[in-house]
Design a protein around this motif. Structure first.
Motif, short mmCIF file in Angstrom:
data_model
loop_
_atom_site.label_atom_id
_atom_site.label_comp_id
_atom_site.label_asym_id
_atom_site.label_seq_id
_atom_site.Cartn_x
_atom_site.Cartn_y
_atom_site.Cartn_z
N TYR A 79 -1.87 -6.96 11.81
CA TYR A 79 -1.00 -6.91 12.99
C TYR A 79 -0.29 -8.26 13.18
O TYR A 79 0.91 -8.30 13.48
N CYS A 106 -5.72 -2.39 11.40
CA CYS A 106 -4.88 -1.59 12.28
C CYS A 106 -3.99 -0.68 11.45
O CYS A 106 -3.81 -0.88 10.25
N PHE A 108 -0.15 1.43 11.75
CA PHE A 108 1.10 1.45 12.50
C PHE A 108 1.66 2.87 12.57
O PHE A 108 1.77 3.56 11.56
N LYS A 113 2.68 2.36 19.13
CA LYS A 113 1.68 3.41 18.88
C LYS A 113 0.66 2.96 17.84
O LYS A 113 0.15 3.77 17.08
N GLU A 114 0.38 1.68 17.80
CA GLU A 114 -0.58 1.18 16.82
C GLU A 114 -1.99 1.65 17.17
O GLU A 114 -2.32 1.90 18.33
N ARG A 115 -2.82 1.77 16.15
CA ARG A 115 -4.25 2.06 16.32
C ARG A 115 -5.02 0.94 15.64
O ARG A 115 -4.58 0.40 14.62
N ARG A 116 -6.18 0.62 16.19
CA ARG A 116 -6.93 -0.49 15.64
C ARG A 116 -8.36 -0.08 15.31
O ARG A 116 -8.88 0.89 15.86
N GLU A 134 -4.55 1.50 21.91
CA GLU A 134 -4.78 1.35 20.47
C GLU A 134 -6.26 1.34 20.10
O GLU A 134 -6.61 1.51 18.94
N SER A 135 -7.14 1.09 21.07
CA SER A 135 -8.58 1.06 20.77
C SER A 135 -9.12 2.48 20.73
O SER A 135 -8.71 3.35 21.48
N ASP A 136 -10.06 2.70 19.79
CA ASP A 136 -10.61 4.04 19.60
C ASP A 136 -12.01 3.89 19.01
O ASP A 136 -12.16 3.51 17.85
#
Length: 245
Positions: A79, A106, A108, A113-116, A134-136
């Motif tokens: 990122y 991460c 993209f 709409k990024e996910r980490r 983005e946190s999951d």
């Protein structure tokens, strides 16, 4: 008083006054990193807003230069690299990148709409407002259980650091690369590494009110240490000139 291009530096055989033309060229300090650059956890911290007592702001005051703090809570090195590549920089900028833990990752999607994937996201409900969408927890658990490996994470981060340095070098932008994270692989460098990376963990003087991030005194000390490095790593510094090629 504005420090200008003349500074006394400690740590040599005697105090040395060094004149740096590049200080006159430095019109802006641009900082990249994770929550430790943004100033998360300090009193009054607001989600995604750089804190006025985080090390970039303190360093800007020490150098009497404007600061653009592009730290991002939970950022991975991937990122951070992407944010550098998508920031408009000029030759009059001086960039300081505080790279983060190699374990982070991460993905993209569309902009915003990024996910980490962060180890400390596993099993943790999203209860803090600055965790963001983005946190999951489930995604992080699957990633570290089935995909992640220490060597792959190390290789990816070293590639990202070197790619970023090559890009900034082509732009003619001076950059200082730092690592605050102390991990097993963080001091290792591959044979193809072309980037000078300084290991600079935060001091343990104090903690922020959240009990996790560095406190105000630690940020202040970090800024002083970074300022010293900015001058010591300049090509015209005597200590640099004495270094073996």
């Amino acid at each position: 008083m504005r420090p200008g291009p003349d500074l006394f530096l400690s740590g040599l055989s005697r105090p040395t006054l060094i004149k740096y033309a590049h200080m006159d060229r430095m019109q802006r300090l641009v900082a990249f990193g994770c929550s430790n650059t943004l100033g998360e956890g300090l009193e009054g911290f607001q989600w995604r807003q750089p804190h006025p007592r985080a090390w970039p702001a303190v360093l800007g005051q020490q150098l009497d230069r404007p600061v653009l703090n592009l730290g991002h809570s939970g950022a991975s090195n991937r990122y951070i690299m992407d944010r550098v590549l998508n920031t408009q920089l000029t030759r009059t900028d001086t960039v300081v990148i505080m790279w983060t833990s190699f374990a982070r990752h991460c993905w993209f999607g569309a902009p915003g709409k990024e996910r980490r994937a962060l180890p400390h996201d596993i099993g943790r409900p999203r209860v803090r407002p600055h965790d963001g969408p983005e946190s999951d927890s489930q995604l992080s658990e699957l990633y570290y259980r089935h995909i992640w490996s220490p060597h792959d994470a190390w290789h990816a981060s070293m590639t990202q650091i070197n790619w970023t340095q090559a890009y900034l070098q082509r732009l003619g932008v001076r950059c200082l690369h730092l690592l605050w994270w102390e991990g097993d692989h963080h001091r290792d460098r591959p044979s193809w590494n072309q980037t000078l990376i300084h290991n600079l963990p935060f001091s343990q003087e104090d903690r922020a009110p959240d009990g996790h991030h560095p406190g105000v005194n630690s940020h202040h000390t970090q800024a002083l240490r970074i300022r010293e490095l900015l001058f010591r790593t300049h090509p015209n510094h005597p200590a640099t000139l004495r270094s073996p090629s």
